[in-house]
Enzyme design. Structure first.
Site, PDB file in Angstrom:
ATOM      1  CG  HIS A 258      -2.091   0.916   1.076  1.00 21.95           C
ATOM      2  ND1 HIS A 258      -2.027   2.260   1.280  1.00 21.95           N
ATOM      3  CD2 HIS A 258      -3.345   0.641   0.671  1.00 21.95           C
ATOM      4  CE1 HIS A 258      -3.225   2.794   1.038  1.00 21.95           C
ATOM      5  NE2 HIS A 258      -4.033   1.839   0.656  1.00 21.95           N
ATOM      6  CG  ASP A 312      -8.173  -4.483  -3.199  1.00 24.60           C
ATOM      7  OD1 ASP A 312      -7.424  -3.546  -3.499  1.00 24.60           O
ATOM      8  OD2 ASP A 312      -9.413  -4.375  -3.179  1.00 24.60           O
TER       9      ASP A 312
HETATM   10  C1  SDX Z   1      -6.189  -0.090  -3.108  1.00 24.18           C
HETATM   11  O1  SDX Z   1      -4.386   4.417  -2.193  1.00 24.18           O
HETATM   12  C2  SDX Z   1      -5.387   3.816  -1.590  1.00 24.18           C
HETATM   13  O2  SDX Z   1      -5.862   4.212  -0.554  1.00 24.18           O
HETATM   14  C3  SDX Z   1      -5.964   2.591  -2.345  1.00 24.18           C
HETATM   15  C4  SDX Z   1      -6.978   1.768  -1.588  1.00 24.18           C
HETATM   16  C5  SDX Z   1      -8.276   2.535  -1.370  1.00 24.18           C
HETATM   17  O3  SDX Z   1      -9.018   2.168  -0.434  1.00 24.18           O
HETATM   18  O4  SDX Z   1      -8.601   3.434  -2.206  1.00 24.18           O
HETATM   19  O5  SDX Z   1      -6.449   1.350  -0.362  1.00 24.18           O
HETATM   20  C6  SDX Z   1      -7.371   0.517  -2.397  1.00 24.18           C
HETATM   21  O6  SDX Z   1      -5.961   0.217  -4.237  1.00 24.18           O
HETATM   22  C7  SDX Z   1      -5.290  -1.047  -2.349  1.00 24.18           C
HETATM   23  C8  SDX Z   1      -4.055  -1.511  -3.190  1.00 24.18           C
HETATM   24  C9  SDX Z   1      -4.508  -2.574  -4.180  1.00 24.18           C
HETATM   25  N1  SDX Z   1      -3.427  -2.931  -5.091  1.00 24.18           N
HETATM   26  C10 SDX Z   1      -2.744  -4.092  -5.020  1.00 24.18           C
HETATM   27  O7  SDX Z   1      -2.937  -4.948  -4.156  1.00 24.18           O
HETATM   28  C11 SDX Z   1      -1.736  -4.293  -6.139  1.00 24.18           C
HETATM   29  C12 SDX Z   1      -0.416  -4.798  -5.550  1.00 24.18           C
HETATM   30  N2  SDX Z   1       0.151  -3.728  -4.740  1.00 24.18           N
HETATM   31  C13 SDX Z   1       1.209  -2.981  -5.359  1.00 24.18           C
HETATM   32  O8  SDX Z   1       1.247  -2.882  -6.728  1.00 24.18           O
HETATM   33  C14 SDX Z   1       1.684  -1.799  -4.543  1.00 24.18           C
HETATM   34  O9  SDX Z   1       1.802  -2.208  -3.250  1.00 24.18           O
HETATM   35  C15 SDX Z   1       0.898  -0.495  -4.611  1.00 24.18           C
HETATM   36  C16 SDX Z   1       0.754  -0.030  -5.996  1.00 24.18           C
HETATM   37  C17 SDX Z   1      -0.449  -0.680  -3.980  1.00 24.18           C
HETATM   38  C18 SDX Z   1       1.668   0.537  -3.803  1.00 24.18           C
HETATM   39  O10 SDX Z   1       2.940   0.555  -4.290  1.00 24.18           O
HETATM   40  P1  SDX Z   1       3.885   1.854  -4.094  1.00 24.18           P
HETATM   41  O11 SDX Z   1       3.608   2.524  -2.808  1.00 24.18           O
HETATM   42  O12 SDX Z   1       3.771   2.682  -5.340  1.00 24.18           O
HETATM   43  O13 SDX Z   1       5.309   1.203  -3.948  1.00 24.18           O
HETATM   44  P2  SDX Z   1       6.220   0.799  -5.156  1.00 24.18           P
HETATM   45  O14 SDX Z   1       5.381   0.304  -6.308  1.00 24.18           O
HETATM   46  O15 SDX Z   1       7.172   1.920  -5.389  1.00 24.18           O
HETATM   47  O16 SDX Z   1       7.020  -0.477  -4.568  1.00 24.18           O
HETATM   48  C19 SDX Z   1       8.032  -0.270  -3.566  1.00 24.18           C
HETATM   49  C20 SDX Z   1       8.758  -1.595  -3.450  1.00 24.18           C
HETATM   50  C21 SDX Z   1       9.155  -2.172  -4.803  1.00 24.18           C
HETATM   51  O17 SDX Z   1      10.302  -2.986  -4.591  1.00 24.18           O
HETATM   52  P3  SDX Z   1      11.731  -2.468  -5.126  1.00 24.18           P
HETATM   53  O18 SDX Z   1      11.580  -2.245  -6.628  1.00 24.18           O
HETATM   54  O19 SDX Z   1      11.970  -1.155  -4.369  1.00 24.18           O
HETATM   55  O20 SDX Z   1      12.662  -3.583  -4.774  1.00 24.18           O
HETATM   56  O21 SDX Z   1       7.895  -2.565  -2.867  1.00 24.18           O
HETATM   57  C22 SDX Z   1       7.678  -3.619  -3.801  1.00 24.18           C
HETATM   58  C23 SDX Z   1       8.021  -3.064  -5.161  1.00 24.18           C
HETATM   59  O22 SDX Z   1       8.394  -4.122  -6.032  1.00 24.18           O
HETATM   60  N3  SDX Z   1       6.257  -3.975  -3.735  1.00 24.18           N
HETATM   61  C24 SDX Z   1       5.773  -5.200  -3.942  1.00 24.18           C
HETATM   62  C25 SDX Z   1       4.390  -5.088  -3.779  1.00 24.18           C
HETATM   63  N4  SDX Z   1       4.070  -3.823  -3.494  1.00 24.18           N
HETATM   64  C26 SDX Z   1       5.226  -3.130  -3.476  1.00 24.18           C
HETATM   65  N5  SDX Z   1       6.386  -6.368  -4.240  1.00 24.18           N
HETATM   66  C27 SDX Z   1       5.584  -7.444  -4.395  1.00 24.18           C
HETATM   67  N6  SDX Z   1       4.243  -7.409  -4.257  1.00 24.18           N
HETATM   68  C28 SDX Z   1       3.617  -6.263  -3.952  1.00 24.18           C
HETATM   69  N7  SDX Z   1       2.298  -6.243  -3.827  1.00 24.18           N
END
Ligand code: SDX
Length: 376
Positions: A258, A312
């Protein structure tokens, strides 16, 4: 100039609608902890709180509920519109295309007139669940189920989408899911809605734009992807290797991580608790066991990066027990988030300012046109 990619951590509005403490896993709606609202409130009362800034008095609540129920009847032309769509149309695409059409039946859509906000809200809260349920029935060739006004808002949705009157526990659990999905500060889809309304587009256009944004799998679309991911796993023993393979391939684990929560999403905790309650009533499911083992194994690998289950991860498992098909999970998210989207639009237009950010340009200048015959 510095580019703030994804506007991470950049405040773009001032708001009193909801509050998140991402480090401590706190979520409050109008200052009330989400746990208290899930315990004592219902979705329509929570929607009223979010949009109008206070818990409704008894007569306000009674009128609000009856106004929403009055709007649970679609105009025939909307029903005919649905019947003409390709049956394979994703439910979120159906919502994104039908919601603007609802404005044709609402002459009060001037966002600068606060009196008009109420009619848009009750129409969308009334019609979006009905459109979602109808689309399920139409898209799989089942008979249409008419709304039953003797049922509560949440019970009626479950009845219309499954064709079976839910028991009160199922209705209450689903209503609590709607409360949990109703609002979440400046997430991507809410930001989309506020950008749209900042041009003075009406609430129907703002909500339709937000539906498009919510449909992405990095946002609301994740709940459907979680269900698909967990359903692929036929035995818990295979989970560690499954997760390792995903992480080795740099795949995002849906339902985890998140932008704001760097601890367990408080909503996921409540959903997990409700899942335990309903499975003791309805009997467990293989999916619940798979989800619990998956969470444990994923946390072993991701907790050090402060990546935890988000809203989710468990929602789809719960919806599957309630009989909702996975293609509709994000539409259920949208049904609830209408409250948050309208709340933020109403709040923002009070002191409206057109959103128009800028960019850091890194292209060329004064490049001359090359006629087709002279191109490489
Ligand atoms: C919702 O914003 C809100 O409030 C949204 C929500 C709402 O109520 O409106 O809460 C609802 O959308 C919840 C989120 C649903 N999405 C997912 O479950 C999709 C999977 N999650 C990710 O894609 C991710 O966690 C995000 C997009 C939700 C948040 O990512 P960020 O904050 O943009 O962080 P990032 O993409 O820059 O990642 C930082 C690091 C990376 O690793 P490095 O490249 O630095 O080594 O964390 C890793 C990412 O690869 N990472 C994950 C991960 N989430 C982040 N690695 C594996 N699996 C994941 N889910």
């Amino acid at each position: 100039m510095k580019v703030y990619s994804g506007l991470a951590g950049i405040p773009v509005v001032k708001s009193s609608i909801s509050y998140i403490d991402g480090e401590r896993g706190i979520l409050e709606y109008r200052g009330i902890p989400i746990q208290e609202l899930v315990e004592h409130s219902d979705f329509l009362e929570t929607a009223y709180l979010l949009v109008f800034g206070k818990l409704p008095a008894k007569e306000e609540y009674t009128r609000f509920v009856s106004d929403v129920k009055e709007n649970q009847y679609l105009d025939m032309s909307v029903l005919n519109f649905l019947k003409e769509l390709p049956k394979t149309t994703h439910p979120m695409k159906v919502l994104q295309s039908v919601i603007p059409v609802l404005s044709a039946y609402d002459k009060n859509t001037d966002v600068l007139d606060p009196q008009h906000h109420y009619s848009s809200l009750v129409k969308m809260l009334g019609q979006v669940p009905v459109i979602t349920a109808l689309w399920k029935r139409i898209s799989v060739g089942e008979n249409i189920v008419e709304p039953d006004s003797s049922l509560s808002y949440s019970e009626n949705f479950l009845y219309m989408i499954t064709g079976r009157r839910p028991d009160p526990v199922e209705g209450r659990v689903f209503d609590r899911c709607l409360i949990l999905h109703a609002e979440h500060t400046m997430n991507a889809s809410t930001f989309t809605a506020v950008v749209a309304v900042s041009t003075l587009a009406d609430f129907y256009s703002a909500v339709s734009s937000a539906v498009g944004s919510l449909s992405g799998r990095l946002h609301g679309g994740a709940n459907e992807k979680v269900y698909q991911m967990l359903s692929k796993i036929d035995s818990p023993e295979k989970i560690p290797a499954f997760i390792d393979r995903m992480l080795q391939n740099k795949k995002r684990i849906m339902g985890f991580g998140h932008r704001v929560y760097k601890t367990y999403d408080p909503r996921a905790k409540l959903l997990k608790k409700m899942l335990t309650e309903i499975s003791s009533l309805k009997g467990g499911s293989r999916l619940i066991k798979t989800a619990e083992v998956f969470e444990k194994e994923a946390l072993k690998r991701l907790e050090s990066k402060k990546i935890y289950p988000n809203i989710d991860f468990y929602s789809g498992v719960l919806y599957s027990i309630l009989g909702i098909p996975s293609r509709f999970y994000t539409s259920v998210f949208a049904m609830a988030r209408i409250a948050g989207w309208v709340a933020h639009c109403k709040e923002y237009v009070k002191e409206n300012k057109l959103f128009r950010p800028t960019q850091v340009y890194d292209g060329g200048h004064n490049i001359h046109y090359v006629p087709p015959e002279k191109r490489g």
